[in-house]
Scaffold this motif. Structure first.
Motif, PDB file in Angstrom:
ATOM      1  N   GLU A   1       0.827  -1.211   0.000  1.00 44.08           N
ATOM      2  CA  GLU A   1       0.000   0.000   0.000  1.00 44.08           C
ATOM      3  C   GLU A   1       0.859   1.259   0.000  1.00 44.08           C
ATOM      4  N   ALA A   2       1.943   1.218   0.771  1.00 41.86           N
ATOM      5  CA  ALA A   2       2.830   2.388   0.806  1.00 41.86           C
ATOM      6  C   ALA A   2       3.477   2.622  -0.562  1.00 41.86           C
ATOM      7  N   ALA A   3       3.915   1.507  -1.211  1.00 39.95           N
ATOM      8  CA  ALA A   3       4.526   1.644  -2.542  1.00 39.95           C
ATOM      9  C   ALA A   3       3.515   2.173  -3.560  1.00 39.95           C
ATOM     10  N   LEU A   4       2.273   1.651  -3.500  1.00 42.38           N
ATOM     11  CA  LEU A   4       1.237   2.141  -4.406  1.00 42.38           C
ATOM     12  C   LEU A   4       0.937   3.614  -4.168  1.00 42.38           C
TER      13      LEU A   4
ATOM     14  N   ARG B   1       1.175   6.492  -6.921  1.00 43.29           N
ATOM     15  CA  ARG B   1       0.065   7.389  -7.246  1.00 43.29           C
ATOM     16  C   ARG B   1       0.500   8.845  -7.158  1.00 43.29           C
ATOM     17  N   GLU B   2       1.310   9.154  -6.151  1.00 43.29           N
ATOM     18  CA  GLU B   2       1.793  10.527  -6.022  1.00 43.29           C
ATOM     19  C   GLU B   2       2.661  10.920  -7.216  1.00 43.29           C
ATOM     20  N   LYS B   3       3.537   9.993  -7.636  1.00 42.04           N
ATOM     21  CA  LYS B   3       4.386  10.284  -8.790  1.00 42.04           C
ATOM     22  C   LYS B   3       3.547  10.476 -10.057  1.00 42.04           C
ATOM     23  N   MET B   4       2.533   9.594 -10.238  1.00 44.69           N
ATOM     24  CA  MET B   4       1.673   9.715 -11.414  1.00 44.69           C
ATOM     25  C   MET B   4       0.910  11.040 -11.397  1.00 44.69           C
ATOM     26  N   ALA B   5       0.466  11.439 -10.203  1.00 44.35           N
ATOM     27  CA  ALA B   5      -0.236  12.716 -10.095  1.00 44.35           C
ATOM     28  C   ALA B   5       0.692  13.880 -10.458  1.00 44.35           C
ATOM     29  N   ASP B   6       1.956  13.790  -9.998  1.00 42.94           N
ATOM     30  CA  ASP B   6       2.920  14.846 -10.342  1.00 42.94           C
ATOM     31  C   ASP B   6       3.167  14.896 -11.849  1.00 42.94           C
TER      32      ASP B   6
END
Length: 308
Positions: free
Chosen positions: A88-91, A95-100
Motif C-alpha cells: 500500500e505504501a509503494a502504491l 500514485r503521487e508520482k503519477m499525479a505529479d
C-alpha cells in the motif's frame, strides 16, 4: 464354707451357637449367589467410563492441534498484513508520482496535429528524385545510416507478411556505404525491445544484411502485446544514425500529442529525419495517420502508407 455353683447356663451357649450358625449360613449364601449377582444385569459402567476417558483424551489432542493451527494462522495473517502495508505504501508513492507527472503534462502546451483533409493511399514510388541518395518505400532521403523501428504488437499478426516484406524492401537498397540497426518493440505489458545488432549500428555488408533478414522474420513470430511507440522512439534516438524509419499499424499506448511534442523537443538539436510508414488498413484509422503524418512533418521526414 459354701461352695460356688458350677452349672453352665443353657441360654448363653445356645445364643452363641445360633449367631455362629446364622453367620456361616450368610457367608455360604453370599459365596453361592455372588456369581449370579454379577450376571444379573448389564453393568458396563466401567467400560463406559473408559470410553469417555478415551474420547476426552482424543478431544484434548484435537484441541491442542487446533490451537497450534490458530497460532500459525495468526502469525501468517500478521506477516500478510505487514506485506500489505508495504505494498500500500509503494502504491501510494506511485500514485503521487503519477499525479505529479499528470500535473506537469497538463502544464505543458501540446502542439495540435495538423488536420488531414483526405486520406489517400500513396502511389507506388516513381523514379528517384534528383539529388536524393535513394528512395525507400517512397521515402526520399539522403541519409546514409538508419534505425528501422518495427511495431511488434499483437495487432500486427493480421499484417505479418506485409510487415516482413516492407522491412526487407527497406534493407534491399543498402550496401557497404550504409549503416543500419533494427529495433522491434512491444508491450507485455511493460515495454520490450528486440534489437539487431545488440548495440550500435552495423555496416550494410552482404553478411549483415542476410542476418538482418533472418532477424526480421524471427520478429514476426513474436507479435503480441500493446504498442509502446514512445519508448521505442526514445531508444532509437540514442543511436548515431541520420534517420529513423517507424513502421506501425496502430495508435500508440501513450497520448499521440505528447509523443509528438516530446520527440520533436528531444530531436531539436539532433535533427534526425524521422520517416513513418503506416502498415495495413491505415485508411480506416484516421488517428494513426494523423499521428504518423504529424510526427514525420515535425522531424524533417516523410509519411507513406503500405496496404495489402
Amino acid at each position: 464354707m459354701r461352695r460356688p455353683s458350677r452349672d453352665t447356663t443353657v441360654f448363653t451357649t445356645s445364643a452363641i451357637d445360633l449367631f455362629a450358625s446364622a453367620l456361616g449360613a450368610f457367608i455360604l449364601l453370599v459365596m453361592i449367589l455372588f456369581p449370579y449377582y454379577r450376571n444379573a444385569g448389564d453393568d458396563d459402567a466401567f467400560s463406559r467410563t473408559q470410553e469417555i476417558q478415551e474420547k476426552r483424551r482424543l478431544a484434548s489432542g484435537e484441541i491442542a492441534e487446533l490451537l497450534a493451527a490458530r497460532e500459525t494462522a495468526q502469525s501468517e495473517v500478521q506477516d500478510l498484513d505487514e506485506a500489505n502495508r508495504g505494498i500500500e505504501a509503494a502504491l501510494s508513492r506511485l500514485r503521487e508520482k503519477m499525479a505529479d507527472i499528470k500535473t506537469q503534462l497538463a502544464a505543458e502546451p501540446v502542439v495540435a496535429p495538423e488536420p488531414v483533409e483526405e486520406i489517400v493511399e500513396d502511389p507506388e514510388p516513381e523514379a528517384l528524385v534528383a539529388g536524393v541518395e535513394f528512395s525507400i518505400l517512397g521515402l526520399a532521403t539522403e541519409a546514409k545510416s538508419f534505425v528501422i523501428v518495427v511495431d511488434m504488437s499483437g495487432s500486427m499478426l493480421s499484417f505479418t507478411e506485409l510487415m516482413i516484406k516492407s522491412v526487407l524492401e527497406v534493407l534491399d537498397p543498402l550496401d557497404g556505404s550504409n549503416e543500419f540497426a533494427i529495433i522491434g518493440y512491444q508491450g507485455n505489458p511493460a515495454p520490450v525491445l528486440w534489437t539487431y545488432p545488440d548495440r550500435g549500428l552495423v555496416q550494410g555488408t552482404a553478411a549483415n544484411l542476410d542476418a538482418a533478414r533472418e532477424v526480421t522474420r524471427s520478429l514476426a513470430r513474436r507479435f503480441s502485446g500493446s504498442t509502446p511507440t514512445h519508448y521505442a522512439l526514445l531508444a532509437a534516438l540514442q543511436y548515431p544514425a541520420d534517420a529513423i524509419i517507424l513502421m506501425s499499424d496502430g495508435e500508440p499506448d501513450n497520448s499521440p500529442g505528447f509523443i509528438i511534442q516530446d520527440i520533436a523537443t528531444l530531436n531539436r538539436y539532433e535533427k534526425k529525419e524521422i520517416h513513418t510508414v503506416a502498415i495495413g488498413d491505415y485508411t480506416q484509422n484516421r488517428g494513426l495517420v494523423m499521428f504518423l503524418q504529424t510526427l514525420a512533418r515535425q522531424n524533417e521526414g516523410d509519411f507513406v502508407g503500405v496496404s495489402r
